[in-house]
Write an enzyme that holds these catalytic residues in place. Sequence first.
Site, PDB file in Angstrom:
ATOM      1  N   THR A  23     -27.045 -28.709  20.464  1.00 54.23           N
ATOM      2  CA  THR A  23     -26.908 -27.790  21.590  1.00 54.23           C
ATOM      3  C   THR A  23     -27.713 -26.540  21.289  1.00 54.23           C
ATOM      4  O   THR A  23     -28.612 -26.557  20.442  1.00 54.23           O
ATOM      5  CB  THR A  23     -25.408 -27.533  21.882  1.00 54.23           C
ATOM      6  OG1 THR A  23     -25.287 -26.753  23.064  1.00 54.23           O
ATOM      7  CG2 THR A  23     -24.708 -26.834  20.728  1.00 54.23           C
ATOM      8  N   ASN A  24     -27.473 -25.453  21.997  1.00 49.65           N
ATOM      9  CA  ASN A  24     -28.239 -24.225  21.768  1.00 49.65           C
ATOM     10  C   ASN A  24     -27.348 -23.005  21.946  1.00 49.65           C
ATOM     11  O   ASN A  24     -26.158 -23.137  22.219  1.00 49.65           O
ATOM     12  CB  ASN A  24     -29.471 -24.182  22.690  1.00 49.65           C
ATOM     13  CG  ASN A  24     -29.065 -24.174  24.152  1.00 49.65           C
ATOM     14  OD1 ASN A  24     -28.431 -23.254  24.628  1.00 49.65           O
ATOM     15  ND2 ASN A  24     -29.412 -25.248  24.861  1.00 49.65           N
TER      16      ASN A  24
END
Length: 224
Positions: A33-34
């Site tokens: 994810t980020n």
Amino acid sequence: VIAFFQKKVLAGKKVLITAGPTYEAIDPVRGITNKSSGKMGFAIARAAIEAGANVQLIAGPCHINTPLEFTGQVQRINVTSAQEMHAAVMKHLDADVFFAVAAVADWSVKNIKDEKIKKADSSSPSLEFVINPDILADVAKAAAKNSKPYCVGFAAETNDLEKHGQEKLVRKNIPMLVANIGPDTFGLDENQLLIIEQSGNKKTPKLNKLALSRELIQLVSTKI
Ligand code: CTP
Ligand code: CA
């Protein structure tokens, strides 16, 4: 709060928003994810509702309450991967405005495992990636045919903000790109924006994300 816009500048308009990060699975318990918190996208949703719009909020995994839910003006659709976000967005191409605020993963894992990868299986697993669909570019393609939605892109860069921002405006064929004047505003309550249009750029002051969102909504309402 609801009274912020004395004139409901988006009354009767449909606003489509992507917000938050996406999550790309590696196996059933792990993923990529980020750093997107969702704060900016949710602030824009709030400002759009205040301005009288009906909002479709397509949210990646983030832990923020849906804004002004009691108004009945917002429908939230929770998604996980970029593919799911793309599919959810494409159902709402009748929107008047699209704010692509999500930090969409550029790649997903090709060889997602059905079972948890065990440490003992190999020294270290290798991942193969495939490119994800560009949601904003696809909406912009539809907008070129139907003359809506008005598309607003967002960008967080680490360098050459103006240059990269202007290139993105052209590459994605959108009328407005909003770039974070960093260096790293993920998760913060305040931000400063560079608003890029074909006619030129302007810088906002550093403000909290809701105040910035209200300014953006005001500006976009003059474009549609
Ligand atoms: N975006 C999107 N779908 C993607 C990738 C990006 O809708 N698969 C949207 C983002 O929501 C944002 C804009 O495109 O509004 C710019 O995203 P960004 O990641 O900055 O641009 P990319 O084209 O992916 O280029 P790069 O990551 O290489 O800078
Ligand atoms: Ca990207």
